[in-house]
Design a protein around this motif. Sequence first.
Motif, PDB file in Angstrom:
ATOM      1  N   GLU A 136      43.986  59.076  75.250  1.00  0.00           N
ATOM      2  CA  GLU A 136      45.356  58.831  75.698  1.00  0.00           C
ATOM      3  C   GLU A 136      46.128  58.011  74.650  1.00  0.00           C
ATOM      4  OE1 GLU A 136      42.749  58.575  77.605  1.00  0.00           O
ATOM      5  OE2 GLU A 136      43.140  60.029  79.198  1.00  0.00           O
ATOM      6  N   THR A 191      38.924  68.441  81.222  1.00  0.00           N
ATOM      7  CA  THR A 191      37.566  67.960  81.048  1.00  0.00           C
ATOM      8  C   THR A 191      37.615  66.669  80.261  1.00  0.00           C
ATOM      9  OG1 THR A 191      35.610  68.297  79.684  1.00  0.00           O
ATOM     10  CG2 THR A 191      37.452  69.722  79.226  1.00  0.00           C
ATOM     11  N   ASN A 192      36.644  65.799  80.473  1.00  0.00           N
ATOM     12  CA  ASN A 192      36.663  64.607  79.627  1.00  0.00           C
ATOM     13  C   ASN A 192      35.841  64.794  78.355  1.00  0.00           C
ATOM     14  OD1 ASN A 192      34.377  64.596  81.103  1.00  0.00           O
ATOM     15  ND2 ASN A 192      34.896  62.768  82.295  1.00  0.00           N
ATOM     16  N   LYS A 193      35.259  66.003  78.203  1.00  0.00           N
ATOM     17  CA  LYS A 193      34.625  66.323  76.926  1.00  0.00           C
ATOM     18  C   LYS A 193      35.593  67.163  76.111  1.00  0.00           C
ATOM     19  CE  LYS A 193      29.696  66.299  77.916  1.00  0.00           C
ATOM     20  NZ  LYS A 193      29.643  66.749  79.338  1.00  0.00           N
ATOM     21  N   ARG A 194      36.672  66.536  75.698  1.00  0.00           N
ATOM     22  CA  ARG A 194      37.691  67.229  74.941  1.00  0.00           C
ATOM     23  C   ARG A 194      37.151  67.596  73.568  1.00  0.00           C
ATOM     24  NH1 ARG A 194      42.263  66.594  72.351  1.00  0.00           N
ATOM     25  NH2 ARG A 194      44.027  67.665  73.255  1.00  0.00           N
ATOM     26  N   ASN A 197      41.952  70.797  75.384  1.00  0.00           N
ATOM     27  CA  ASN A 197      41.852  70.218  76.725  1.00  0.00           C
ATOM     28  C   ASN A 197      40.756  70.873  77.544  1.00  0.00           C
ATOM     29  OD1 ASN A 197      43.858  68.336  76.450  1.00  0.00           O
ATOM     30  ND2 ASN A 197      45.467  69.737  77.100  1.00  0.00           N
ATOM     31  N   GLY A 256      43.742  67.103  80.812  1.00  0.00           N
ATOM     32  CA  GLY A 256      42.821  66.429  81.725  1.00  0.00           C
ATOM     33  C   GLY A 256      41.795  67.342  82.381  1.00  0.00           C
TER      34      GLY A 256
END
Lengths: 270, 298
Positions: free
Chosen positions: A143, A218-221, B126, A216
């Motif tokens: 972010e 996935t947090n495995k960008r 993303n 947002g």
Amino acid sequence: MSVFEGFRFRRVLSPIHQLDPRVKFLYVCAVFGIAVMFNQLLPLILLFLIQLPFVLAAGVQKEWIRSMKGASFLALMIFLFNFLFTYFYREYPIFPPSSSLLEYSLAMTLRFIVLVESFSIFFLTTSPDRLGLALEQSHVPYEFCFAFTTAVRFVPVLAEEAQTIMDAQKARGLELERGNFIKRIRNYIPILIPLIVSAIRRSLELAEAMESRAWGATNKRTNLYVLKIERGDYILAVISVGMLILAVYIWLFMREQIPSLIPLITAQNV
Amino acid sequence: MDDILCESRTVNKTLAIINTSGLIYTYPGGREPSLVDVSLTIEKGDYVILTGPSGCGKTTLCRCLNGLIPHFYSGKLEGEIKVASLTVSEHSIYELAKHVGLVFQNPENQLFALSVEKDVAFGLENLGVPREDMRARVDWALQMTGIYDLRERAPHELSGGQQQRVAIACVLAMKPDIMVLDEPTSFLDPLGAQKIFEVIGDLNKKLGITVILVEHRLDLASKYANHVIVMDEGKVVLDGKPLDVFDSESARLIGVGIPKATRLYQALRQSGVYLNRVPVNSQEATLLLQEVLTRDRG
Ligand SMILES: Nc1ncnc2c1ncn2[C@@H]1O[C@H](COP(=O)(O)OP(=O)(O)OP(=O)(O)O)[C@@H](O)[C@H]1O
Ligand SMILES: [Mg+2]
């Protein structure tokens, strides 16, 4: 507008531009550390000269000279303050006994110039894109990195918009350059309000577009680009660390032997 | 067992990719609903033109299709929307984004990276697509939209038309089943618009992507469409095949930009000259006129 030109990074291909921003940052830190360690003129002059090949190799002389010119006023102030204050308060404690007042003030000024020099090399040869990437790969939360690159991206857009609003309001009879100081600041309200409103609207549209492109999910960008440490990066890292070790060694064991320059020059002339 | 399989296949064939029923939506703080009882069915592979006067709710409907309404915009939503067999209100925007790509009206504020290819990659990043796949898909999307040469430029230094192409590439790279384009040619000259319509037409024909195109310039766009929806004051007033819609009286009354060829047909009909079919573009009109002229001579 010309103020904002500096934010526009020009894509140039040079060995210096290709270097990993993280390693370049290490280099800036090394220069910073060394510059703070010494307050004699000779090592600072050396430090200033060592960096010039980087500027030339990167081909950013013009921009670099411009940023040094920007710093020259501050440098002059630093020189004057140092000179005057140490002149009037002779008992100033950290004053090295062997050097003259002039030399000391020059050294302090040069220290500042060296710092500006290394930072300007860093920012002139690092694209905001790669800087964001370096932040990302240093495990700064995405972010923040996104906020950083987006801010860089929108500075010229907002500057342009401010100019448009200013022209529009002037065409309606707004006079910016009238009245006393307070009045002049208040003159800018009709420019600020539309600017803020449009920035908010813009940011909402931006958020909408981001959401629509799976922000947002996935947090495995993953990332289109990746920074790889290459040979040049190793070389620069070795140079930086080497410089730092050498400096620490000199500082520890040879600090007293560093000659002061002005007596040397004047002695030769006589 | 076989029977069940057979049945499900036939059902699938006619299954609509988008289905809304009784959609009513009011923006937060809005006095009147912006969508009034919208019930639509759009089939897989359709090329739909959505048109209507300014402020009639076209953009609002687009926002419903990818879940911005009700997930991003609060407000009051009634009725049901199903897109690619997902119920929109029950799935998040990023889940829907894999199936529906939305290109916005204003190209400037939907591009936010520092280079075109980075922007095109944003959606894939993303979704966590591996880098090698991502590279290939980005290049493919850039080539499909004809902006491969611009890939290293900064999006905000491009012209409006180039930006609109980038915006389309951004959505295309995610390989959606449905592309919703909200006036994607508003910044373009007629020739540039024509090129965009060709690109979109290609995507529809070659890749089978379902296209929903919001557009006022029906002259250029209608050539590719097989379904036209006209909205007015939040309601769907006309919904059908291009010819039927363009030829109807209410389309003219609402002020839909009926293609000039169709208007020519209507004018001729009033003065007693009947063409064999209703033309939607100038080539068709020319052919039909030639037919009539040779027939009259003969
Ligand atoms: N964010 C919003 N908040 C509140 N009301 C809105 C919002 N966006 C649109 N509206 C209202 O909803 C109605 C439909 O707007 P919409 O943007 O869907 O029209 P449109 O058909 O896309 O028009 P145009 O052709 O000008 O783009 C309008 O009356 C508008 O005032
Ligand atoms: Mg709209």
